[in-house]
Motif scaffolding. Sequence first.
Motif, short mmCIF file in Angstrom:
data_model
loop_
_atom_site.label_atom_id
_atom_site.label_comp_id
_atom_site.label_asym_id
_atom_site.label_seq_id
_atom_site.Cartn_x
_atom_site.Cartn_y
_atom_site.Cartn_z
N SER A 160 24.45 61.41 8.84
CA SER A 160 23.90 62.41 9.68
C SER A 160 22.31 62.20 10.20
O SER A 160 21.81 61.58 9.64
CB SER A 160 23.88 63.80 8.71
N VAL A 161 22.44 62.40 11.56
CA VAL A 161 21.10 62.05 12.10
C VAL A 161 19.87 62.97 11.77
O VAL A 161 18.69 62.78 11.85
CB VAL A 161 21.30 62.18 13.70
N ALA A 162 20.43 64.29 11.12
CA ALA A 162 19.22 65.21 10.51
C ALA A 162 18.42 64.38 9.57
O ALA A 162 18.98 63.77 8.40
CB ALA A 162 19.99 66.50 10.23
N GLY A 163 17.21 64.63 9.60
CA GLY A 163 16.17 64.13 8.28
C GLY A 163 16.23 65.12 7.37
O GLY A 163 16.47 66.27 7.47
N GLY A 164 15.74 64.40 6.35
CA GLY A 164 15.53 65.21 5.13
C GLY A 164 16.39 65.76 4.23
O GLY A 164 17.45 65.46 4.42
N ARG A 165 16.03 66.59 3.39
CA ARG A 165 16.96 67.00 2.29
C ARG A 165 18.02 68.23 2.94
O ARG A 165 17.45 69.00 3.48
CB ARG A 165 16.22 67.65 1.23
N LEU A 166 19.27 68.10 2.67
CA LEU A 166 20.25 69.20 3.28
C LEU A 166 20.20 70.35 2.32
O LEU A 166 19.77 70.29 1.23
CB LEU A 166 21.81 68.34 3.16
N ASN A 167 20.18 71.49 3.17
CA ASN A 167 20.15 72.71 2.42
C ASN A 167 21.26 72.80 1.45
O ASN A 167 21.07 73.46 0.08
CB ASN A 167 20.22 73.79 3.29
N VAL A 168 22.48 72.39 1.84
CA VAL A 168 23.63 72.41 0.78
C VAL A 168 24.29 70.99 0.83
O VAL A 168 24.42 70.68 2.00
CB VAL A 168 24.68 73.37 1.39
N PRO A 169 24.12 70.40 -0.12
CA PRO A 169 25.01 69.15 -0.42
C PRO A 169 26.46 69.22 0.15
O PRO A 169 26.96 70.07 0.02
CB PRO A 169 24.64 68.65 -1.62
N LEU A 170 26.77 68.31 0.78
CA LEU A 170 28.18 67.95 1.43
C LEU A 170 28.89 67.21 0.50
O LEU A 170 28.39 65.92 0.44
CB LEU A 170 28.25 67.62 3.00
N THR A 171 30.22 67.53 -0.19
CA THR A 171 30.83 66.60 -0.77
C THR A 171 32.02 66.47 -0.06
O THR A 171 32.90 67.42 0.57
CB THR A 171 31.17 67.45 -2.05
N VAL A 172 32.50 65.18 0.24
CA VAL A 172 33.60 64.68 0.97
C VAL A 172 34.59 64.66 -0.29
O VAL A 172 34.62 63.58 -1.03
CB VAL A 172 33.56 63.37 1.51
N LEU A 173 35.47 65.56 -0.31
CA LEU A 173 36.46 65.66 -1.50
C LEU A 173 37.62 64.48 -1.30
O LEU A 173 37.83 63.93 -2.46
CB LEU A 173 37.18 67.18 -1.39
N SER A 174 38.04 64.46 -0.23
CA SER A 174 38.98 63.23 -0.21
C SER A 174 39.06 62.63 1.20
O SER A 174 38.93 63.28 2.01
CB SER A 174 40.57 63.72 -0.53
N ASN A 175 39.64 61.50 1.25
CA ASN A 175 39.79 60.48 2.72
C ASN A 175 41.02 60.29 2.52
O ASN A 175 41.74 59.36 1.55
CB ASN A 175 38.93 59.28 2.56
N GLN A 176 42.10 60.73 3.44
CA GLN A 176 43.62 60.19 3.51
C GLN A 176 43.79 59.29 4.68
O GLN A 176 43.14 59.65 5.68
CB GLN A 176 44.35 61.49 3.43
N ILE A 177 44.40 58.12 4.48
CA ILE A 177 44.62 57.35 5.60
C ILE A 177 45.96 56.84 5.58
O ILE A 177 46.61 56.52 4.59
CB ILE A 177 43.62 56.21 5.30
N THR A 178 46.58 56.59 6.67
CA THR A 178 47.71 56.01 6.99
C THR A 178 47.49 54.89 7.96
O THR A 178 47.11 55.12 8.95
CB THR A 178 48.89 56.98 7.45
N VAL A 179 47.92 53.56 7.66
CA VAL A 179 47.72 52.46 8.49
C VAL A 179 49.02 52.15 8.83
O VAL A 179 49.99 51.73 7.94
CB VAL A 179 47.01 51.17 7.53
N SER A 180 49.22 52.17 10.21
CA SER A 180 50.48 51.43 10.58
C SER A 180 50.37 49.92 10.98
O SER A 180 49.21 49.67 11.47
CB SER A 180 50.97 52.06 11.95
N TYR A 181 51.26 48.95 10.76
CA TYR A 181 51.08 47.61 11.03
C TYR A 181 52.26 47.07 11.74
O TYR A 181 53.51 47.70 11.52
CB TYR A 181 50.92 46.84 9.81
N ARG A 182 52.38 46.08 12.35
CA ARG A 182 53.23 45.05 12.78
C ARG A 182 53.20 43.81 12.10
O ARG A 182 52.31 43.33 11.67
CB ARG A 182 52.94 44.76 14.27
N ASN A 183 54.35 43.06 11.79
CA ASN A 183 54.59 41.86 11.39
C ASN A 183 55.26 41.04 12.53
O ASN A 183 56.22 40.76 12.77
CB ASN A 183 55.76 41.57 10.32
N PRO A 184 54.21 40.25 13.19
CA PRO A 184 54.71 39.55 14.64
C PRO A 184 55.64 38.44 14.01
O PRO A 184 55.36 37.76 13.07
CB PRO A 184 53.30 39.09 15.52
N ARG A 185 56.75 38.15 14.95
CA ARG A 185 57.24 37.09 14.50
C ARG A 185 57.25 35.85 15.71
O ARG A 185 56.99 35.96 16.55
CB ARG A 185 59.00 37.68 14.57
#
Length: 135
Positions: free
Chosen positions: A110-135
Amino acid sequence: MRRLMLGLVLVSPLARAADGSWSGESFGGVMTHGQMVVKSKPVHSPSSLSASAVASHVHWKIHMDGLTPVGFRIRLCSATRCLTLPGVAGEQPLPAGMSAAGPFRFEYYSVAGGRLNVPLTVLSNQITVSYRNPR
Protein backbone atom coordinates in the motif's frame (compact mmCIF):
# COMPACT_ATOMS: atom_id res chain seq x y z
CA MET A 1 -17.32 -42.59 -38.96
CA ARG A 2 -15.99 -42.98 -35.43
CA ARG A 3 -12.41 -43.40 -36.73
CA LEU A 4 -12.78 -40.30 -38.87
CA MET A 5 -13.85 -38.22 -35.84
CA LEU A 6 -10.98 -39.58 -33.75
CA GLY A 7 -8.55 -38.78 -36.58
CA LEU A 8 -9.83 -35.20 -36.77
CA VAL A 9 -9.41 -34.74 -33.03
CA LEU A 10 -5.85 -36.07 -33.09
CA VAL A 11 -4.91 -33.76 -35.97
CA SER A 12 -6.36 -30.73 -34.16
CA PRO A 13 -3.72 -28.26 -32.87
CA LEU A 14 -5.47 -28.28 -29.50
CA ALA A 15 -5.06 -32.03 -29.17
CA ARG A 16 -1.31 -31.75 -29.86
CA ALA A 17 -0.79 -28.92 -27.38
CA ALA A 18 -1.14 -31.22 -24.33
CA ASP A 19 -2.57 -28.43 -22.22
CA GLY A 20 -3.21 -28.76 -18.50
CA SER A 21 -3.75 -26.78 -15.32
CA TRP A 22 -3.27 -26.99 -11.59
CA SER A 23 -4.73 -25.11 -8.62
CA GLY A 24 -3.38 -24.22 -5.22
CA GLU A 25 -4.03 -22.00 -2.22
CA SER A 26 -1.98 -20.33 0.50
CA PHE A 27 -2.23 -17.88 3.40
CA GLY A 28 -1.57 -14.28 2.42
CA GLY A 29 -0.33 -12.55 5.56
CA VAL A 30 -1.19 -9.48 7.66
CA MET A 31 -0.55 -5.88 6.64
CA THR A 32 -0.24 -3.56 9.65
CA HIS A 33 1.61 -0.63 8.06
CA GLY A 34 1.53 1.08 4.71
CA GLN A 35 4.62 1.06 2.51
CA MET A 36 5.53 -2.45 3.62
CA VAL A 37 5.54 -5.49 1.34
CA VAL A 38 3.63 -8.50 2.63
CA LYS A 39 4.47 -11.78 0.88
CA SER A 40 2.23 -14.82 0.80
CA LYS A 41 3.34 -18.38 1.35
CA PRO A 42 4.49 -19.89 -1.97
CA VAL A 43 2.13 -21.99 -4.09
CA HIS A 44 3.35 -24.60 -6.55
CA SER A 45 2.03 -27.46 -8.63
CA PRO A 46 0.92 -30.37 -6.42
CA SER A 47 2.48 -32.82 -8.89
CA SER A 48 5.62 -32.72 -10.97
CA LEU A 49 5.31 -31.24 -14.46
CA SER A 50 7.35 -31.77 -17.57
CA ALA A 51 10.40 -29.50 -17.76
CA SER A 52 9.01 -28.19 -21.06
CA ALA A 53 5.68 -27.08 -19.51
CA VAL A 54 5.18 -23.35 -20.05
CA ALA A 55 2.69 -21.29 -18.03
CA SER A 56 0.16 -19.61 -20.30
CA HIS A 57 -2.70 -18.21 -18.21
CA VAL A 58 -3.50 -17.52 -14.57
CA HIS A 59 -6.77 -17.20 -12.63
CA TRP A 60 -6.68 -15.86 -9.09
CA LYS A 61 -9.00 -15.00 -6.22
CA ILE A 62 -7.89 -13.36 -3.00
CA HIS A 63 -10.00 -13.32 0.17
CA MET A 64 -9.41 -10.58 2.76
CA ASP A 65 -11.02 -9.76 6.09
CA GLY A 66 -11.64 -6.08 5.37
CA LEU A 67 -11.28 -3.13 3.06
CA THR A 68 -8.02 -2.52 1.26
CA PRO A 69 -5.96 0.55 2.23
CA VAL A 70 -5.33 3.48 -0.10
CA GLY A 71 -3.09 2.62 -3.03
CA PHE A 72 -3.30 -1.12 -2.44
CA ARG A 73 -1.36 -3.14 -5.02
CA ILE A 74 -1.08 -6.86 -5.72
CA ARG A 75 1.70 -8.61 -7.61
CA LEU A 76 2.03 -12.25 -8.60
CA CYS A 77 5.65 -13.35 -8.59
CA SER A 78 7.52 -16.35 -9.91
CA ALA A 79 11.18 -17.11 -9.30
CA THR A 80 12.15 -14.87 -12.23
CA ARG A 81 9.65 -12.00 -12.46
CA CYS A 82 6.60 -10.27 -10.99
CA LEU A 83 3.34 -9.28 -12.65
CA THR A 84 1.02 -6.55 -11.32
CA LEU A 85 -2.55 -7.81 -10.96
CA PRO A 86 -5.49 -5.46 -11.62
CA GLY A 87 -7.65 -6.59 -8.69
CA VAL A 88 -8.44 -9.21 -6.06
CA ALA A 89 -9.90 -11.62 -8.63
CA GLY A 90 -9.45 -12.16 -12.33
CA GLU A 91 -7.62 -13.90 -15.09
CA GLN A 92 -4.96 -12.95 -17.58
CA PRO A 93 -2.29 -14.40 -19.84
CA LEU A 94 1.16 -14.89 -18.37
CA PRO A 95 4.28 -13.53 -20.06
CA ALA A 96 6.57 -16.00 -21.80
CA GLY A 97 9.16 -17.70 -19.68
CA MET A 98 7.25 -18.20 -16.43
CA SER A 99 7.63 -21.73 -15.09
CA ALA A 100 4.35 -23.64 -15.05
CA ALA A 101 5.25 -25.52 -11.87
CA GLY A 102 5.88 -22.42 -9.77
CA PRO A 103 6.50 -21.56 -7.09
CA PHE A 104 4.28 -18.49 -7.24
CA ARG A 105 3.71 -16.02 -4.43
CA PHE A 106 1.58 -12.94 -4.02
CA GLU A 107 2.99 -9.63 -2.80
CA TYR A 108 0.81 -6.94 -1.24
CA TYR A 109 1.73 -3.28 -0.86
CA SER A 110 0.00 0.00 0.00
CA VAL A 111 1.31 3.45 -0.87
CA ALA A 112 -0.31 4.85 2.28
CA GLY A 113 2.29 5.57 4.95
CA GLY A 114 2.18 4.80 8.65
CA ARG A 115 0.19 2.38 10.74
CA LEU A 116 -3.10 1.18 9.27
CA ASN A 117 -6.16 1.97 11.42
CA VAL A 118 -7.31 -1.62 10.97
CA PRO A 119 -4.78 -4.31 10.00
CA LEU A 120 -5.64 -6.13 6.79
CA THR A 121 -5.44 -9.91 6.85
CA VAL A 122 -5.22 -11.71 3.53
CA LEU A 123 -7.03 -14.92 4.43
CA SER A 124 -6.26 -16.88 1.28
CA ASN A 125 -4.74 -16.69 -2.19
CA GLN A 126 -6.28 -19.07 -4.69
CA ILE A 127 -4.53 -19.60 -8.01
CA THR A 128 -5.06 -21.74 -11.10
CA VAL A 129 -2.21 -21.89 -13.60
CA SER A 130 -2.89 -23.12 -17.12
CA TYR A 131 0.08 -24.44 -19.07
CA ARG A 132 1.16 -25.94 -22.38
CA ASN A 133 3.58 -28.73 -23.14
CA PRO A 134 4.93 -27.75 -26.55
CA ARG A 135 5.90 -30.60 -28.82
